[in-house]
Write a protein that holds these residues in place. Structure first.
Motif, mmCIF file in Angstrom:
data_model
loop_
_atom_site.group_PDB
_atom_site.id
_atom_site.type_symbol
_atom_site.label_atom_id
_atom_site.label_comp_id
_atom_site.label_asym_id
_atom_site.label_seq_id
_atom_site.Cartn_x
_atom_site.Cartn_y
_atom_site.Cartn_z
ATOM 1 N N SER A 1 0.859 -1.185 0.000
ATOM 2 C CA SER A 1 0.000 0.000 0.000
ATOM 3 C C SER A 1 0.900 1.242 0.000
ATOM 4 C CB SER A 1 -0.923 0.000 1.214
ATOM 5 O OG SER A 1 -0.163 0.097 2.393
ATOM 6 N N PRO A 2 0.411 2.335 -0.602
ATOM 7 C CA PRO A 2 1.213 3.561 -0.677
ATOM 8 C C PRO A 2 1.661 4.074 0.694
ATOM 9 C CG PRO A 2 -0.724 3.751 -2.078
ATOM 10 C CD PRO A 2 -0.870 2.482 -1.298
ATOM 11 N N GLU A 3 0.805 3.884 1.708
ATOM 12 C CA GLU A 3 1.154 4.363 3.049
ATOM 13 C C GLU A 3 2.364 3.622 3.608
ATOM 14 O OE1 GLU A 3 -2.946 4.872 1.935
ATOM 15 O OE2 GLU A 3 -2.015 2.973 2.453
ATOM 16 N N VAL A 4 2.423 2.319 3.380
ATOM 17 C CA VAL A 4 3.537 1.506 3.884
ATOM 18 C C VAL A 4 4.838 1.947 3.213
ATOM 19 C CG1 VAL A 4 4.512 -0.823 3.954
ATOM 20 C CG2 VAL A 4 2.095 -0.462 4.499
ATOM 21 N N VAL A 5 4.793 2.085 1.903
ATOM 22 C CA VAL A 5 5.999 2.490 1.167
ATOM 23 C C VAL A 5 6.421 3.898 1.576
ATOM 24 C CG1 VAL A 5 6.963 2.939 -1.124
ATOM 25 C CG2 VAL A 5 5.472 0.956 -0.762
ATOM 26 N N ALA A 6 5.457 4.812 1.688
ATOM 27 C CA ALA A 6 5.770 6.191 2.076
ATOM 28 C C ALA A 6 6.422 6.227 3.453
ATOM 29 C CB ALA A 6 4.510 7.050 2.054
ATOM 30 N N TYR A 7 5.909 5.424 4.386
ATOM 31 C CA TYR A 7 6.475 5.403 5.732
ATOM 32 C C TYR A 7 7.940 4.963 5.695
ATOM 33 C CZ TYR A 7 7.891 3.979 10.315
ATOM 34 O OH TYR A 7 8.620 3.844 11.461
ATOM 35 N N PHE A 8 8.200 3.833 5.051
ATOM 36 C CA PHE A 8 9.572 3.321 5.049
ATOM 37 C C PHE A 8 10.511 4.234 4.278
ATOM 38 C CE2 PHE A 8 7.617 -0.570 6.604
ATOM 39 C CZ PHE A 8 8.539 -0.949 7.567
ATOM 40 N N LYS A 9 10.049 4.828 3.171
ATOM 41 C CA LYS A 9 10.891 5.773 2.439
ATOM 42 C C LYS A 9 11.223 6.987 3.292
ATOM 43 C CE LYS A 9 10.086 4.935 -2.451
ATOM 44 N NZ LYS A 9 9.642 5.536 -3.723
ATOM 45 N N SER A 10 10.290 7.389 4.149
ATOM 46 C CA SER A 10 10.514 8.570 5.011
ATOM 47 C C SER A 10 11.586 8.312 6.060
ATOM 48 C CB SER A 10 9.207 8.989 5.690
ATOM 49 O OG SER A 10 8.863 8.074 6.723
ATOM 50 N N THR A 11 11.951 7.043 6.275
ATOM 51 C CA THR A 11 12.995 6.733 7.267
ATOM 52 C C THR A 11 14.394 6.955 6.706
ATOM 53 O OG1 THR A 11 13.074 4.379 6.707
ATOM 54 C CG2 THR A 11 11.514 5.048 8.427
ATOM 55 N N GLY A 12 14.490 7.247 5.399
ATOM 56 C CA GLY A 12 15.782 7.577 4.801
ATOM 57 C C GLY A 12 16.434 6.404 4.095
ATOM 58 N N ASP A 13 17.741 6.589 3.832
ATOM 59 C CA ASP A 13 18.499 5.556 3.124
ATOM 60 C C ASP A 13 18.413 4.225 3.855
ATOM 61 O OD1 ASP A 13 19.261 7.353 1.206
ATOM 62 O OD2 ASP A 13 21.261 7.705 2.027
ATOM 63 N N GLY A 14 18.355 3.164 3.086
ATOM 64 C CA GLY A 14 18.263 1.836 3.673
ATOM 65 C C GLY A 14 16.849 1.438 4.025
ATOM 66 N N TRP A 15 15.880 2.149 3.479
ATOM 67 C CA TRP A 15 14.488 1.867 3.846
ATOM 68 C C TRP A 15 14.066 0.469 3.434
ATOM 69 C CZ3 TRP A 15 10.730 0.869 0.159
ATOM 70 C CH2 TRP A 15 11.011 1.232 -1.149
ATOM 71 N N GLN A 16 14.608 -0.046 2.334
ATOM 72 C CA GLN A 16 14.233 -1.392 1.910
ATOM 73 C C GLN A 16 14.788 -2.438 2.876
ATOM 74 O OE1 GLN A 16 15.820 -0.914 -2.045
ATOM 75 N NE2 GLN A 16 13.767 -0.931 -2.926
ATOM 76 N N SER A 17 15.999 -2.184 3.376
ATOM 77 C CA SER A 17 16.577 -3.099 4.371
ATOM 78 C C SER A 17 15.785 -3.054 5.668
ATOM 79 C CB SER A 17 18.037 -2.733 4.645
ATOM 80 O OG SER A 17 18.811 -2.946 3.483
ATOM 81 N N LYS A 18 15.279 -1.857 6.024
ATOM 82 C CA LYS A 18 14.448 -1.746 7.228
ATOM 83 C C LYS A 18 13.153 -2.536 7.060
ATOM 84 C CE LYS A 18 16.373 2.724 8.323
ATOM 85 N NZ LYS A 18 16.266 4.139 8.073
#
Length: 99
Positions: free
Chosen positions: A66-83
């Motif tokens: 969902s867009p909200e999930v992706v937006a949240y993790f992207k907002s955490t900065g670099d390495g968001w996919q690893s998070k």
């Protein structure tokens, strides 16, 4: 029809020239021959390129979030996919113990 090469011909040194070159190199303190240990440690340049291979290889998959999930993790900065991967791993660890 003969092929015309634009590259100059390689001229190898004579035996005497090779001996003179080798002698000059051995007398140069900045150009000493490599030791057998140093030669053994050498690897081809192509083996050093790119990211080191991981022991925990990840799989490339296509997933829809969902867009909200992706937006949240992207907002955490670099390495968001690893998070994201870390959160999912924790979920799997918690839920696989109960099974």
């Amino acid at each position: 029809m003969s092929k015309i090469s634009k590259r100059p011909a390689v001229v190898l040194p004579s035996v005497e020239e090779d001996k003179a070159i080798t002698k000059a190199a051995r007398n140069d303190p900045d150009a000493q021959p490599l030791t057998p240990t140093q030669l053994k440690a050498m690897v081809p340049m192509r083996a050093l390129r790119g990211r080191p291979k991981s022991e925990n290889r990840k799989l490339l998959v296509s997933v829809r979030y969902s867009p909200e999930v992706v937006a949240y993790f992207k907002s955490t900065g670099d390495g968001w996919q690893s998070k994201m991967d870390g959160v999912l791993r924790q979920y799997v660890a918690r839920h696989s113990r109960r099974a």
